[in-house]
Design a protein around this motif. Sequence first.
Motif, PDB file in Angstrom:
ATOM      1  N   ILE A   1       0.853  -1.181   0.000  1.00  0.00           N
ATOM      2  CA  ILE A   1       0.000   0.000   0.000  1.00  0.00           C
ATOM      3  C   ILE A   1       0.888   1.229   0.000  1.00  0.00           C
ATOM      4  N   PRO A   2       0.868   2.011  -1.084  1.00  0.00           N
ATOM      5  CA  PRO A   2       1.756   3.179  -1.137  1.00  0.00           C
ATOM      6  C   PRO A   2       1.313   4.233  -0.143  1.00  0.00           C
ATOM      7  N   SER A   3       2.252   4.694   0.650  1.00  0.00           N
ATOM      8  CA  SER A   3       1.954   5.755   1.613  1.00  0.00           C
ATOM      9  C   SER A   3       2.161   7.110   0.957  1.00  0.00           C
ATOM     10  N   PRO A   4       1.360   8.093   1.356  1.00  0.00           N
ATOM     11  CA  PRO A   4       1.512   9.416   0.759  1.00  0.00           C
ATOM     12  C   PRO A   4       2.858  10.020   1.121  1.00  0.00           C
ATOM     13  N   PRO A   5       3.431  10.807   0.233  1.00  0.00           N
ATOM     14  CA  PRO A   5       4.721  11.414   0.526  1.00  0.00           C
ATOM     15  C   PRO A   5       4.621  12.382   1.687  1.00  0.00           C
ATOM     16  N   LEU A   6       5.629  12.398   2.511  1.00  0.00           N
ATOM     17  CA  LEU A   6       5.667  13.269   3.675  1.00  0.00           C
ATOM     18  C   LEU A   6       6.561  14.462   3.411  1.00  0.00           C
ATOM     19  N   ILE A   7       6.167  15.591   3.964  1.00  0.00           N
ATOM     20  CA  ILE A   7       6.992  16.796   3.853  1.00  0.00           C
ATOM     21  C   ILE A   7       8.056  16.731   4.929  1.00  0.00           C
ATOM     22  N   THR A   8       9.285  16.608   4.537  1.00  0.00           N
ATOM     23  CA  THR A   8      10.395  16.476   5.475  1.00  0.00           C
ATOM     24  C   THR A   8      11.445  17.525   5.187  1.00  0.00           C
ATOM     25  N   GLN A   9      12.278  17.748   6.172  1.00  0.00           N
ATOM     26  CA  GLN A   9      13.394  18.657   5.996  1.00  0.00           C
ATOM     27  C   GLN A   9      14.496  17.954   5.228  1.00  0.00           C
TER      28      GLN A   9
ATOM     29  N   LEU B   1       4.862  24.150   2.649  1.00  0.00           N
ATOM     30  CA  LEU B   1       5.949  23.205   2.407  1.00  0.00           C
ATOM     31  C   LEU B   1       6.872  23.011   3.601  1.00  0.00           C
ATOM     32  N   ASN B   2       6.603  23.744   4.686  1.00  0.00           N
ATOM     33  CA  ASN B   2       7.439  23.643   5.883  1.00  0.00           C
ATOM     34  C   ASN B   2       8.881  24.040   5.600  1.00  0.00           C
ATOM     35  N   ASP B   3       9.087  24.876   4.585  1.00  0.00           N
ATOM     36  CA  ASP B   3      10.421  25.389   4.288  1.00  0.00           C
ATOM     37  C   ASP B   3      10.744  26.539   5.229  1.00  0.00           C
TER      38      ASP B   3
ATOM     39  N   TYR C   1       7.324  22.171  -4.694  1.00  0.00           N
ATOM     40  CA  TYR C   1       6.491  21.082  -4.176  1.00  0.00           C
ATOM     41  C   TYR C   1       6.742  19.780  -4.934  1.00  0.00           C
ATOM     42  N   LEU C   2       6.756  19.852  -6.261  1.00  0.00           N
ATOM     43  CA  LEU C   2       6.958  18.646  -7.066  1.00  0.00           C
ATOM     44  C   LEU C   2       8.338  18.044  -6.834  1.00  0.00           C
ATOM     45  N   ASN C   3       9.351  18.903  -6.691  1.00  0.00           N
ATOM     46  CA  ASN C   3      10.705  18.405  -6.451  1.00  0.00           C
ATOM     47  C   ASN C   3      10.844  17.798  -5.053  1.00  0.00           C
ATOM     48  N   LYS C   4      10.032  18.288  -4.122  1.00  0.00           N
ATOM     49  CA  LYS C   4      10.151  17.832  -2.739  1.00  0.00           C
ATOM     50  C   LYS C   4       9.323  16.584  -2.459  1.00  0.00           C
TER      51      LYS C   4
ATOM     52  N   GLN D   1      16.029  28.778 -13.638  1.00  0.00           N
ATOM     53  CA  GLN D   1      15.164  29.042 -12.487  1.00  0.00           C
ATOM     54  C   GLN D   1      14.639  27.749 -11.888  1.00  0.00           C
ATOM     55  N   GLN D   2      14.109  26.861 -12.720  1.00  0.00           N
ATOM     56  CA  GLN D   2      13.563  25.610 -12.203  1.00  0.00           C
ATOM     57  C   GLN D   2      14.659  24.705 -11.641  1.00  0.00           C
ATOM     58  N   LEU D   3      15.790  24.635 -12.331  1.00  0.00           N
ATOM     59  CA  LEU D   3      16.885  23.783 -11.853  1.00  0.00           C
ATOM     60  C   LEU D   3      17.475  24.310 -10.550  1.00  0.00           C
ATOM     61  N   SER D   4      17.553  25.641 -10.402  1.00  0.00           N
ATOM     62  CA  SER D   4      18.100  26.206  -9.167  1.00  0.00           C
ATOM     63  C   SER D   4      17.142  25.994  -7.998  1.00  0.00           C
ATOM     64  N   ILE D   5      15.835  26.068  -8.235  1.00  0.00           N
ATOM     65  CA  ILE D   5      14.875  25.765  -7.171  1.00  0.00           C
ATOM     66  C   ILE D   5      15.041  24.312  -6.714  1.00  0.00           C
ATOM     67  N   SER D   6      15.233  23.411  -7.682  1.00  0.00           N
ATOM     68  CA  SER D   6      15.419  22.001  -7.350  1.00  0.00           C
ATOM     69  C   SER D   6      16.719  21.769  -6.595  1.00  0.00           C
ATOM     70  N   ALA D   7      17.800  22.422  -7.042  1.00  0.00           N
ATOM     71  CA  ALA D   7      19.112  22.191  -6.424  1.00  0.00           C
ATOM     72  C   ALA D   7      19.231  22.858  -5.056  1.00  0.00           C
ATOM     73  N   LEU D   8      18.755  24.094  -4.949  1.00  0.00           N
ATOM     74  CA  LEU D   8      18.850  24.822  -3.685  1.00  0.00           C
ATOM     75  C   LEU D   8      17.813  24.375  -2.674  1.00  0.00           C
ATOM     76  N   LYS D   9      16.802  23.616  -3.138  1.00  0.00           N
ATOM     77  CA  LYS D   9      15.731  23.135  -2.267  1.00  0.00           C
ATOM     78  C   LYS D   9      15.026  24.290  -1.578  1.00  0.00           C
ATOM     79  N   SER D  10      14.857  25.378  -2.312  1.00  0.00           N
ATOM     80  CA  SER D  10      14.199  26.553  -1.739  1.00  0.00           C
ATOM     81  C   SER D  10      13.677  27.440  -2.857  1.00  0.00           C
ATOM     82  N   ALA D  11      12.366  27.681  -2.848  1.00  0.00           N
ATOM     83  CA  ALA D  11      11.795  28.663  -3.764  1.00  0.00           C
ATOM     84  C   ALA D  11      11.983  30.072  -3.236  1.00  0.00           C
TER      85      ALA D  11
END
Length: 381
Positions: free
Chosen positions: A45-53, A172-174, A234-237, A299-309
Amino acid sequence: MQNYNTTNYGSNNLNFNSSRVEYFENQNQNDNQNDLKEITTKIEIPSPPLITQEEPIKGKKLILWLCAALLAQTFWGTYSPLSRYLQINSGLQTFQLVFSAYLIAQIFLSSYYIPQIGIKWITKWRIYSISFVASLVAITNIAAVSLVKAVFVQVIMLTTSFFVTFLSWIFLNDSVPPLTIPSLILLQIGIFLMLAGKISLEALAAFTLSELIGIGLSFVATLFLACNFVIIRYLNKMYDDNDPRELLLGTAAFPILVMPILSFIAKEDWTNFLNLTLFDWLILLSFGLFNFVLGNALQQLSISALKSATIVSALLPARLVCALIFGIVLLDETLDTGLQIFGMILVSVTIILYITFNANKQMHEKQWWINLFSRTTSKSS
């Protein structure tokens, strides 16, 4: 002759039969429980993704991606002067211009990324959320500019950083990186100083109803732009299988489909493309490459790499600095007052200091001011 007690025999037989029934019932229950355990262990049973640090990047990679985020906003800063040149000097109209830019971007990105990742991304419907929101940003922004002066729209759109900061923190708990709020305040002051020569008290006092609607649409467009940043984050996280290249390819889907329809409704003249000179085509190609390929990709790649919008959106005022510089070179615009020059310097210095400070700090340490306070109090005690 021996007498048998039939009463006792009957009762003993009844007890024996009832015990046999209880035994088989218990046995069936145990078998059913064992079967259920086997079934549940086999079913995943797939569990929903959790927002983690997440673990932040550090060192040279951090500096590299901070510079990439700044470069992305610099490329996006060419949007206003290049689009104005194509509309004023080349005769291209709004919807056909946006469609052309996204089409150029899609051709370049598809030729580069599809040989790498194929076309399976087409079935991932979640990536089209960015494309849908990008279309909403373009439509509301265009509608706002048609009702109120572009300078007011520009000022409001540059407040996107505040929306991104709080949306990322709430949903996103960022954590909010150090000095983000003071930097955003300084950047807004610099923005108003740079636009001081274009905004007058007479213009503010003479707002009509349609202009007030345009101001409202500007805030709606700003909120959509902030949502675009947060959705990418959100999608990257939330999804481990998320590929930034797929997001880039899916971004142009809705604009390519919607803009021709809106252009047809607005009765735009597509024969204007036949009158373009070679220099006009180069400007159009640059408009698509700088903004929708390089700017969007970085812009999109830096958001993904820096983990911060939040970090990336805080650099949005760099767009205005770049727009003013390109306006001077391409459209012969000038800075009218010393306040505008001071505002440009204030924005540039604030961005440089903000990047430098965050390059030496751990960006994603949650509630860093509380941790700092706890450390100082523990030392004093």
